[in-house]
Design an enzyme around this catalytic site. Structure first.
Site, PDB file in Angstrom:
ATOM      1  N   LYS A   5       0.875  -1.186   0.000  1.00 36.00           N
ATOM      2  CA  LYS A   5       0.000   0.000   0.000  1.00 36.00           C
ATOM      3  C   LYS A   5       0.907   1.230   0.000  1.00 36.00           C
ATOM      4  CE  LYS A   5      -3.882   1.877   2.713  1.00 36.00           C
ATOM      5  NZ  LYS A   5      -4.772   1.635   3.862  1.00 36.00           N
ATOM      6  N   SER A  32      -9.534   1.756   2.883  1.00 32.80           N
ATOM      7  CA  SER A  32      -8.618   2.542   2.095  1.00 32.80           C
ATOM      8  C   SER A  32      -7.549   1.727   1.378  1.00 32.80           C
ATOM      9  CB  SER A  32      -7.955   3.593   2.980  1.00 32.80           C
ATOM     10  OG  SER A  32      -7.256   2.972   4.016  1.00 32.80           O
ATOM     11  N   SER A  50     -10.071  -0.801   6.986  1.00 29.43           N
ATOM     12  CA  SER A  50      -9.501  -0.540   5.666  1.00 29.43           C
ATOM     13  C   SER A  50      -8.821  -1.701   4.965  1.00 29.43           C
ATOM     14  CB  SER A  50      -8.507   0.625   5.754  1.00 29.43           C
ATOM     15  OG  SER A  50      -9.216   1.798   6.019  1.00 29.43           O
TER      16      SER A  50
END
Lengths: 470, 98, 419
Positions: free
Chosen positions: A60, A135, A159
């Site tokens: 990420k 996210s 997330s």
């Protein structure tokens, strides 16, 4: 998959280049990466052995990577290149992993849709008219589309575990402090967890083993020994006690989801588990979202005060320090972020803290106390990860005051309040799209969590589920 | 909350946080605050008398303290790697007036 | 109108540790810009603080020496504000749980001894250094993250003399402890003064003004006396005193307005989420306390008992730590403490001042001074003759050899005169 891959020493170069090429191709369709990393250089200096030897992975984009652009999905960091690696990167490199992408994410991890990344939304591999959720949406897409078998994400409210549900993969948020947060661009420090996505429970076991462990640079990281999760993996449900999250079940409105879930619970019972229903107090349930919102935004506002354009990041011109900071932050942060900071700052004002920030922290304790009551008797708390499959990209229908929203879409935050390990695994399919089930277990009891997850995986058969991107 | 929470209030708040909100953006927040207040009311409903705020998920104390040995310095080049303009190894700002 | 002043002092002191408060980068002074930092000191995204054991140890020493009660649970908080020298946009400090509370120090002034109470000592981190050019400001983060202790007094001081005595007494204590270089001119000790005045006998306090930028101990008294007079003049003229931050200009001897204080700044203090409370081991604390350097008051006592010097002489000796340690070296081979003390405080000090040297840079050997004094006592040379060899003595020479050579030279000279 990962175990076999790591043993397959002969095909390292081939599979990493393939993964990279696939990422490049799918980038056009899914927009799931911010930076694609050509693996050639890494392949030249791979260490011998390692749990992830020659295994391509994605990170990420809030994971600091030395020499590689790290943006956290925000324009203000769109030119930022760290001079150091996050601890998880150091660990993964030691295990032989090869980084081929920095994945798209909601700006500064503050979102649940992956629509707020400054490079645009990432699309769901199962249906590109739908969102991945966020996210950690980009990481989820890269794993679900088969580009990489593992991707690192972070989970502050859900997330990892929500996009895992929307993308049909395993999403793990381990116990707080199990994986070092050093080098992870933060959102809310007391809620942030580093975690990952895989397509099987076995891969999840190997991944956690590679990532977990004490890091002195993260004073909240745990000293506990890291067990060999894979050898301890045991899907035997005899004597396992499972608590259905009653409030969530009651608030479900999608009949298919209800059926899938009820069916799964029956299957778990057949396998020897005792399945009951546990209810939290309604008031506490409804307070979960505002509790999260306040704590998260207050801590985030403070955490991101370092983003001012002076030492790194996008620097906008100005005639004074204030002007430079203000211009950089105004242009660099999206509107949603700026709104959240305003709320966060408001909650931290001395005159407001008692009523807002501290109040939320007190309610957090009450919520965790109740979870503790549940987990005294039960080995895990379980509920569907969401009411529906991934929403359409332009879906603005949510009613932010409904039980549906407050309870069903936000219950997983209980894993962040408590710090207890929580995982989403695929539960079923609807309209060609997946939906997941979420389980939360006791602190540092990932072994039990993986065990129950494996049992579910065996029941559903959803192992190595990969989306064919159209 | 002695000040009225209107558009001007939020603009001022933003300025304190070193960014700006346009009139429109500030109006947005005023509207959203209504929803937020309703959500906060749900928070209010929970009785927290005698409850301590939970600052950390795990409240175990630690005994760890770092040894006072130099372990990690970065070069001047690395320190300045993310800025374009530098003067003799320094970061630059327009003159700061105290 | 007669007024009484109420003065409180906040002192920031850089701790003499190897590394920063929250990172393993080195502490330094005078090094090339931005060569003593790492990503933590620069406040790069994703970095986290890691507490320095030695900083805590030194803070404990300071608390002990100043009689504060130590909190064995170390907690940190964030102080949030934006400024160019603050890399994280917040400072990690101890707002709610300072490491030490409720201590004191004794000061000596022309009016005798007085106890000045100390409210708290807490740990925090220093900011970056700024260099102001004509149109630009340059930033050097070498200093960012250096461990600081902040020492906050109660407003127990009434005039410039007391304030100066307080700062000096504090400085000496910290210097003797070895926890800091406490050099105001280098910035390792910084002093902010808060003063208010009120009509004599009044039970309420006046409006507080803060004075910053006092860069030497001698300026402490001067700045305060100026400020007291400035405020008194204003009140006498019937004008109001506003809450202000002022800086002391040592060239003009005046305090100059920096900014008006409009209300109070809200720093949004909250506990640092990345540092869990640290439980200090009782034995570790006790060990630190048992192994502290000798404090000024302890040395005073020791000198009185061991050397029988007058209070006056002791105070002067103690006032210069290096000098007192040199004195003890000399006393290893000397007998007459009073004599040694006199020599050091007059002839030696005078010579050092004249030649721009200090007792640490001098070539003077302690045993040589002892020898010289012994030679006078034994009648081998006169006081007058002794004073003639001071230059040689200070160059490091042995007085016996110097005297021998002089005698030799004199006789050679006399010999050469004999026809």
């Amino acid at each position: 998959m990962i175990k076999e891959m790591a043993k397959d020493v002969a095909n390292v170069k081939e599979r990493c280049q393939e993964a990279y090429q696939k990422a490049v191709v799918l980038q056009e369709k899914l927009n799931d990466a911010i930076t694609l990393v050509d693996p050639s250089e890494q392949l030249e200096s791979l260490p011998e052995g390692g749990l992830f030897h020659g295994v391509p992975i994605a990170l990420k984009d809030n994971v600091s990577t030395k020499g590689i652009l790290t943006t956290a999905g925000s324009r203000i960091l769109s030119n930022y290149v760290p001079v150091f690696d996050a601890e998880v990167v150091t660990k993964l490199k030691k295990e032989g992993a090869v980084i081929i992408a920095k994945a798209s994410m909601d700006e500064l991890a503050m979102g649940g849709t992956n629509l707020t990344c400054y490079t645009g939304p990432s699309l769901n591999p199962w249906d590109t008219k739908r969102m991945t959720g966020g996210s950690s949406g980009g990481s989820a897409a890269l794993v679900a589309s088969g580009v990489v078998p593992m991707a690192i994400g972070s989970d502050t409210g859900d997330s990892i575990r929500k996009p895992a549900s929307f993308c049909g993969i395993v999403g793990v948020k381990p116990t707080y402090g199990r994986i070092s947060r050093y080098g992870i661009i933060p959102y809310a420090s007391s809620l942030d967890h580093v975690g990952f996505f895989t397509r099987s429970i076995e891969d999840a076991c190997i991944s956690l083993q590679a990532l977990a462990g004490r890091d002195d640079r993260d004073m909240t990281s745990s000293y506990r020994e890291v067990p060999d999760y894979l050898s301890l993996l045991d899907s035997d449900l005899t004597d396992k006690k499972i608590a259905i999250f009653g409030n969530v079940q009651d608030a479900l409105t999608n009949e298919t989801t209800k059926d899938l879930f009820t069916n799964l619970m029956k299957q778990l019972e057949k396998k020897g588990a005792k399945v009951d229903v546990f209810h939290f107090s309604e008031d506490l349930m409804k307070a979960m979202l505002p509790t999260y919102y306040l704590i998260a935004n207050c801590e985030a506002t403070s955490n991101h005060s370092n983003l001012d354009g002076i030492r790194f990041g996008v620097h906008e011109k100005g005639d004074s320090m204030e002007e430079i900071m203000t211009n950089s932050r105004t242009k660099g942060f999206g509107l949603l972020i700026r709104k959240r900071f305003v709320i966060g700052s408001y909650g931290l004002f001395e005159e407001n803290q008692e009523k807002l920030f501290k109040k939320a922290q007190k309610v957090r304790r009450l919520i965790v106390d109740e979870l503790n009551e549940c987990l005294k008797e039960y080995d895990c708390l379980i509920a569907p990860a969401s009411n529906d499959i991934a929403p359409l990209l332009n879906d603005t229908s949510r009613d932010e005051l409904s039980d549906g929203y407050l309870i069903v879409e936000n219950h997983m935050v209980i894993g962040n309040f408590s710090g207890y390990p929580s995982m989403t695994v695929p539960m079923g399919m609807m309209d060609g799209c997946p939906i997941g089930v979420n389980l939360t277990c006791r602190a540092f009891d990932e072994v039990t969590m993986f065990g129950i997850g494996k049992a579910i995986e065996d029941i559903t058969g959803y192992k190595d589920l990969t989306a064919e991107v159209k | 909350m002695s000040e009225e929470m209107n558009k001007e209030y939020f603009k001022k708040l933003a300025k304190q946080l070193m960014f700006e909100l346009s009139d429109e953006e500030s109006e947005d927040i005023v509207k959203e605050f209504e929803t937020l207040n309703k959500q906060l009311a749900l928070l209010e409903k929970v009785n927290t008398d005698g409850v301590e705020p939970m600052v950390y998920p795990f409240e175990d104390e630690t005994t760890f303290l770092r040894e006072d040995e130099v372990t990690h310095v970065i070069s001047q080049e690395d320190a300045l790697a993310n800025v374009k303009d530098k003067i003799e190894g320094h970061f630059i700002l327009p003159k700061v007036v105290k | 109108m007669e007024y009484q002043a109420t003065i409180g002092i906040e002192i920031h002191c850089e701790l003499k540790t190897n590394t920063k408060m929250f990172s393993g980068a080195p502490c330094s002074f005078g090094r090339k810009a931005n060569t003593c930092t790492n990503e933590i000191d620069l406040g790069q995204p994703g970095t986290m603080p890691c507490v320095n054991m030695e900083a805590v140890a030194k803070a404990i020493e300071a608390c002990t020496a100043l009689h504060l009660t130590i909190d064995p649970l170390v907690k940190f908080d964030r102080k949030n504000y934006y400024y160019s020298d603050l890399p994280k946009g917040f400072q990690i400090t101890q707002q709610f749980h300072p490491i030490g509370r409720d201590g004191y120090i004794m000061i000596h002034t022309s009016e005798g001894e007085k106890k000045i109470r100390i409210n708290r000592i807490h740990m925090e981190e220093d900011t970056a250094k700024q260099f102001h050019l004509t149109s630009k400001t340059l930033l050097d983060y070498n200093r960012a993250g250096t461990p600081l202790i902040e020492i906050v007094s109660e407003p127990d001081m009434k005039n410039g003399e007391e304030a100066q005595a307080y700062v000096e007494a504090l400085r000496q204590t910290l210097l003797y402890l070895g926890v800091s270089d406490v050099k105001m001119e280098e910035g390792s000790m910084r002093c902010d003064v808060n003063i208010s005045i009120a009509p004599k006998g009044s039970s309420t306090l006046g409006t507080k003004n803060e004075i910053k930028n006092i860069n030497s101990i001698s300026n402490v008294g001067k700045a305060i006396e100026y400020e007291i007079k400035r405020q008194a003049d204003l009140l006498d003229r019937g004008e109001e005193i506003h809450q202000e931050t002022r800086r002391y200009d040592d060239k003009t001897g005046e305090t100059i307005l920096m900014r008006r204080k409009e209300g109070t700044v809200d720093y949004k203090f909250f506990p640092e989420p990345n540092i869990v409370p640290i439980r200090l081991d009782e034995k570790w604390i006790q060990n630190i306390q048992a192994n502290m350097n000798e404090l000024p008051e302890e040395r005073e006592k020791r000198y009185a008992e061991t050397y029988g010097l007058s209070q006056h002489d002791i105070k002067i000796l103690i006032g210069n730590k290096d000098m007192s340690e040199f004195f003890e070296e000399v006393m290893k081979s000397a007998k007459d403490a009073k004599n040694v003390c006199n020599w050091l405080l007059s002839d030696v000090s005078g010579w050092l001042n004249k030649h721009g040297e200090t007792i640490t840079t001098t070539k003077l050997q302690p045993q040589n001074l002892a020898k010289l004094i012994a030679m006078i006592d034994d009648g081998k040379i006169s006081s007058k003759q002794a004073k003639e060899v001071v230059d040689d003595l200070m160059e490091g020479k042995d007085p016996e050899e110097v005297i021998k050579e002089r005698v030799l030279n004199k006789s050679r000279m006399l010999d050469s005169l004999i026809p």
